[in-house]
Enzyme design. Structure first.
Site, PDB file in Angstrom:
ATOM      1  CE1 TYR A 155      -4.167   1.209  -0.378  1.00 57.03           C
ATOM      2  CE2 TYR A 155      -3.974   2.177   1.798  1.00 57.03           C
ATOM      3  CZ  TYR A 155      -4.671   2.024   0.614  1.00 57.03           C
ATOM      4  OH  TYR A 155      -5.854   2.681   0.430  1.00 57.03           O
ATOM      5  CE  LYS A 162      -7.755   5.498   1.034  1.00 50.83           C
ATOM      6  NZ  LYS A 162      -9.074   6.071   0.650  1.00 50.83           N
TER       7      LYS A 162
END
Length: 256
Positions: A155, A162
């Site tokens: 990620y 995020k």
């Protein structure tokens, strides 16, 4: 009666019918809401076709959350269909998979990182400010995150984006609270969406959930996430803001 009867909802960032945004729009309609959806650029045509697959075809607005002209014109565009908004769903994120994801954290160039943070995090603030004149007391903004409290395989810089999104939501909760506007996030487990398919190595994340989520996890089913979004859009959580609601089968609570 549905939990969103009479509510006017904008779902920003709907592309495919497998997306979380589409699932949220569908469930919101089933719960009585008048729904608008948005997209921009080459994806706009796809969104217009997808809108016909909802229980009731939804108006489609052109909205690039990084375009100041689009943001400035959003109020007028919304008022062509409804006279205000009771809820906004931020279903928007982007990080260049070739430079920022799949084990490229140490190599990620700043220009691409900046774009990821703007599109995935700063845009929540941009959308909230653009929609603020349309929203009154009791309104709700809901965004989507993927647990940014830890580092995940593959990620990389999207995890950083995020994390920025999660803190942006908290500051929006602080600054919009006096207007009676709530801002919360839903942290979903891995789902087989178009965005997920763009992440190299995303299957490594998916494989963890099958053995560690105590309630189990179906990566093809966005409905539980959509239901949580719509619950936060409703009047059922009048005193909840700055929160992150996990919809991940309980994975986040397990140590091993």
């Amino acid at each position: 009666m549905g939990i969103l009867d009479g509510k006017r909802i904008l779902v920003a960032g709907v592309t495919m019918d497998k997306s979380i945004g589409f699932a949220a729009a569908r469930f919101a309609q089933e719960q009585g809401a008048e729904v608008l959806i948005s997209n921009f650029g080459r994806a706009l045509g796809i969104t217009r076709r997808i809108a016909k697959r909802l229980p009731k075809e939804a108006p489609v607005l052109e909205l690039d959350v990084t375009d100041e002209d689009h943001l400035a014109g959003l109020e007028a565009a919304v008022r062509e269909h409804v006279d205000g908004l009771d809820g906004v769903v931020h279903s928007i994120a982007y990080g260049n998979p070739e430079t920022l994801l799949g084990g490229k954290f140490l190599e990620g160039p700043w220009d691409d990182v900046a774009q990821a943070v703007q599109v995935s995090a700063y845009s929540l603030r941009s959308l909230a400010v653009a929609c603020r004149p349309l929203m009154g007391e009791g309104s709700s903004i809901v965004g989507l995150t993927f647990d940014a409290t830890v580092a995940w395989p593959a990620y990389d810089w999207m995890g950083v984006a995020k994390a920025a999104l999660e803190n942006t939501s908290r500051y929006l909760a602080r600054d919009l609270g006096p207007d009676g506007i709530r801002c919360n996030l839903v942290s979903a487990g891995p789902l087989k969406t178009l965005a997920a398919k763009a992440i190299p190595g995303f299957e490594d994340l998916e494989s963890m959930w099958s053995t560690r989520a105590p309630l189990g996890w179906d990566e093809t089913d966005a409905d539980p996430t959509a239901r949580a979004i719509c619950a936060l859009l409703s009047d059922l959580f009048p005193a909840t803001t700055g929160e992150i609601v996990h919809v991940d089968g309980g994975f986040h609570a397990m140590g091993a």
